[in-house]
Design a protein around this motif. Structure first.
Motif, mmCIF file in Angstrom:
data_model
loop_
_atom_site.group_PDB
_atom_site.id
_atom_site.type_symbol
_atom_site.label_atom_id
_atom_site.label_comp_id
_atom_site.label_asym_id
_atom_site.label_seq_id
_atom_site.Cartn_x
_atom_site.Cartn_y
_atom_site.Cartn_z
ATOM 1 N N ALA A 140 7.193 134.786 129.189
ATOM 2 C CA ALA A 140 8.103 135.710 128.503
ATOM 3 C C ALA A 140 9.287 136.120 129.369
ATOM 4 O O ALA A 140 10.019 137.040 129.008
ATOM 5 N N ALA A 141 9.485 135.447 130.496
ATOM 6 C CA ALA A 141 10.554 135.813 131.432
ATOM 7 C C ALA A 141 11.916 135.413 130.866
ATOM 8 O O ALA A 141 12.414 134.312 131.090
ATOM 9 N N THR A 142 12.498 136.305 130.111
ATOM 10 C CA THR A 142 13.786 136.048 129.467
ATOM 11 C C THR A 142 14.888 135.889 130.511
ATOM 12 O O THR A 142 14.954 136.619 131.485
ATOM 13 N N GLY A 143 15.755 134.926 130.259
ATOM 14 C CA GLY A 143 16.909 134.763 131.139
ATOM 15 C C GLY A 143 16.647 133.940 132.375
ATOM 16 O O GLY A 143 17.522 133.838 133.248
ATOM 17 N N THR A 144 15.462 133.343 132.497
ATOM 18 C CA THR A 144 15.171 132.466 133.626
ATOM 19 C C THR A 144 15.207 131.017 133.161
ATOM 20 O O THR A 144 14.974 130.714 131.995
ATOM 21 N N SER A 145 15.484 130.129 134.092
ATOM 22 C CA SER A 145 15.553 128.712 133.781
ATOM 23 C C SER A 145 14.165 128.080 133.831
ATOM 24 O O SER A 145 13.211 128.673 134.350
ATOM 25 N N ASP A 146 14.078 126.861 133.305
ATOM 26 C CA ASP A 146 12.826 126.121 133.405
ATOM 27 C C ASP A 146 12.429 125.944 134.866
ATOM 28 O O ASP A 146 11.239 126.050 135.209
ATOM 29 N N GLU A 147 13.402 125.694 135.716
ATOM 30 C CA GLU A 147 13.112 125.491 137.139
ATOM 31 C C GLU A 147 12.583 126.769 137.766
ATOM 32 O O GLU A 147 11.644 126.729 138.568
ATOM 33 N N GLN A 148 13.129 127.915 137.407
ATOM 34 C CA GLN A 148 12.657 129.184 137.963
ATOM 35 C C GLN A 148 11.236 129.489 137.499
ATOM 36 O O GLN A 148 10.396 129.941 138.291
ATOM 37 N N ARG A 149 10.953 129.242 136.220
ATOM 38 C CA ARG A 149 9.597 129.487 135.724
ATOM 39 C C ARG A 149 8.602 128.519 136.363
ATOM 40 O O ARG A 149 7.457 128.900 136.649
ATOM 41 N N CYS A 150 9.028 127.294 136.610
ATOM 42 C CA CYS A 150 8.159 126.333 137.301
ATOM 43 C C CYS A 150 7.835 126.825 138.702
ATOM 44 O O CYS A 150 6.687 126.741 139.156
ATOM 45 N N TRP A 151 8.850 127.369 139.393
ATOM 46 C CA TRP A 151 8.606 127.915 140.739
ATOM 47 C C TRP A 151 7.618 129.080 140.659
ATOM 48 O O TRP A 151 6.704 129.187 141.484
ATOM 49 N N MET A 152 7.795 129.944 139.672
ATOM 50 C CA MET A 152 6.909 131.093 139.535
ATOM 51 C C MET A 152 5.463 130.660 139.304
ATOM 52 O O MET A 152 4.541 131.244 139.889
ATOM 53 N N ARG A 153 5.266 129.636 138.480
ATOM 54 C CA ARG A 153 3.901 129.156 138.246
ATOM 55 C C ARG A 153 3.303 128.565 139.512
ATOM 56 O O ARG A 153 2.115 128.766 139.809
ATOM 57 N N GLY A 154 4.090 127.841 140.272
ATOM 58 C CA GLY A 154 3.599 127.300 141.536
ATOM 59 C C GLY A 154 3.275 128.396 142.529
ATOM 60 O O GLY A 154 2.267 128.320 143.255
ATOM 61 N N HIS A 155 4.112 129.422 142.569
ATOM 62 C CA HIS A 155 3.867 130.549 143.478
ATOM 63 C C HIS A 155 2.603 131.296 143.071
ATOM 64 O O HIS A 155 1.798 131.683 143.939
ATOM 65 N N LEU A 156 2.412 131.478 141.766
ATOM 66 C CA LEU A 156 1.204 132.135 141.276
ATOM 67 C C LEU A 156 -0.040 131.345 141.661
ATOM 68 O O LEU A 156 -1.050 131.927 142.104
ATOM 69 N N ALA A 157 0.010 130.029 141.527
ATOM 70 C CA ALA A 157 -1.137 129.195 141.901
ATOM 71 C C ALA A 157 -1.434 129.314 143.388
ATOM 72 O O ALA A 157 -2.600 129.364 143.806
ATOM 73 N N SER A 158 -0.387 129.394 144.201
ATOM 74 C CA SER A 158 -0.571 129.548 145.646
ATOM 75 C C SER A 158 -1.228 130.888 145.972
ATOM 76 O O SER A 158 -2.136 130.963 146.812
ATOM 77 N N LEU A 159 -0.789 131.943 145.296
ATOM 78 C CA LEU A 159 -1.388 133.260 145.518
ATOM 79 C C LEU A 159 -2.862 133.260 145.136
ATOM 80 O O LEU A 159 -3.701 133.853 145.829
ATOM 81 N N ALA A 160 -3.193 132.599 144.038
ATOM 82 C CA ALA A 160 -4.590 132.540 143.591
ATOM 83 C C ALA A 160 -5.452 131.811 144.612
ATOM 84 O O ALA A 160 -6.599 132.211 144.874
#
Length: 296
Positions: A140-160
């Motif tokens: 639901a991150a409005t205003g972010t690019s596909d690349e930014q959301r991809c980075w966020m998912r990778g960062h979340l996986a790293s944190l987990a």
């Protein structure tokens, strides 16, 4: 009906079911949850659909805190404890006395007292879920690019992955789950009042302590003296614990993902949200990062 009209309709139906008046209801905040002030010093809190179990747990936590001698938000005893309208639970609370945000030392004292309470055995507290709802917030991150959301998912996986190896720390206990100066307020008589009970759970006490540490180390929102008073009042400095960087990184990510989700309904927050994401990605140097503004 638009979103605000729908929420107002839910409020009116819930008040009618509870035998309360919605006449002159004043919106205090309308976001993920909607909060209204009603006649008779009552506050109605309308949660998202599907959160009835959470609402019931909040009521149970409020009663447990009262029985334990901690001052916290209280339900209206004369009304049903929770009413569900269109799947949205509505809880009626007593309006708080005059109060303001707490100084870090007050937050520390309240947390030390809370963390020292024997855990309740009959109110269904869960174990801390540090990544709850983050997948949805990324989507639901409005205003972010596909690349930014991809980075966020990778960062979340790293944190987990890092969470799986969380270092040993203080004994787990009942924690607030979102402990900051706006959720542990100070009444005009100087006493702390605990609010926002929906994230109460069993977990590492360091989770509650790290928000104030982030306010110092990441955001620069409090001074070194204020942080020193916080650690002295609690009796433990989470920054000196080897698990601090992990909890700091999770808290920063949660703060940023929450803000990015808010942009859809509050577009004025976009610049702040995008700035925080850039900081997480290493685009603005070392902490503390300038430009992080408090958002409520």
């Amino acid at each position: 009906m638009n979103g605000e009209s729908q929420i107002r309709s839910v409020l009116e139906s819930a008040c009618a079911a509870a035998g309360l008046s919605a006449d002159g209801a004043e919106a205090i905040s309308v976001g993920e949850n909607a909060v209204y002030r009603l006649p008779g010093h009552i506050v109605a809190r309308i949660s998202r659909p599907g959160r009835s179990g959470v609402a019931r747990r909040e009521v149970a936590v409020s009663r447990w805190l009262a029985a334990s001698g901690m001052r916290a938000v209280r339900v209206v005893r004369e009304a049903p404890q929770s009413v569900a309208i269109d799947g949205r639970p509505v809880v009626f609370w007593r309006e708080l006395p005059p109060h303001g945000v707490s100084r870090p030392v007050v937050v520390a004292g309240a947390l030390r007292r809370l963390h020292g309470l024997p855990p309740p055995v009959d109110i269904g507290l869960r174990v801390l879920r540090p990544f709850a709802r983050l997948d949805g917030r990324i989507d639901a991150a409005t205003g972010t690019s596909d690349e930014q959301r991809c980075w966020m998912r990778g960062h979340l996986a790293s944190l987990a992955r890092r969470w799986a190896d969380l270092p040993k720390g203080l004994p787990w206990c009942v924690i607030h789950g979102d402990a900051h100066e706006g959720n542990i307020v100070t009444a005009d008589d100087g006493e702390a009042i605990v609010l926002d009970l929906e994230r109460f759970c069993i977990g590492p006490p360091e989770w509650d302590l790290v928000q104030t540490a982030v306010n110092r180390a990441t955001c620069g929102w409090i001074t070194g003296d204020e942080y020193a008073a916080f650690t002295a009042a609690y009796g433990f400095d989470v920054m000196r614990w080897e698990g601090f960087e992990l909890l700091r990184d999770i808290r920063e990510f949660r703060m940023t993902a929450w803000l990015l989700q808010q942009v859809a309904e509050r577009p004025q927050l976009r610049d702040q949200a995008v700035h925080r994401l850039a900081c997480l990605r290493g685009e603005h140097g070392a902490r503390p990062w300038t430009g992080w503004a408090p958002v409520y």
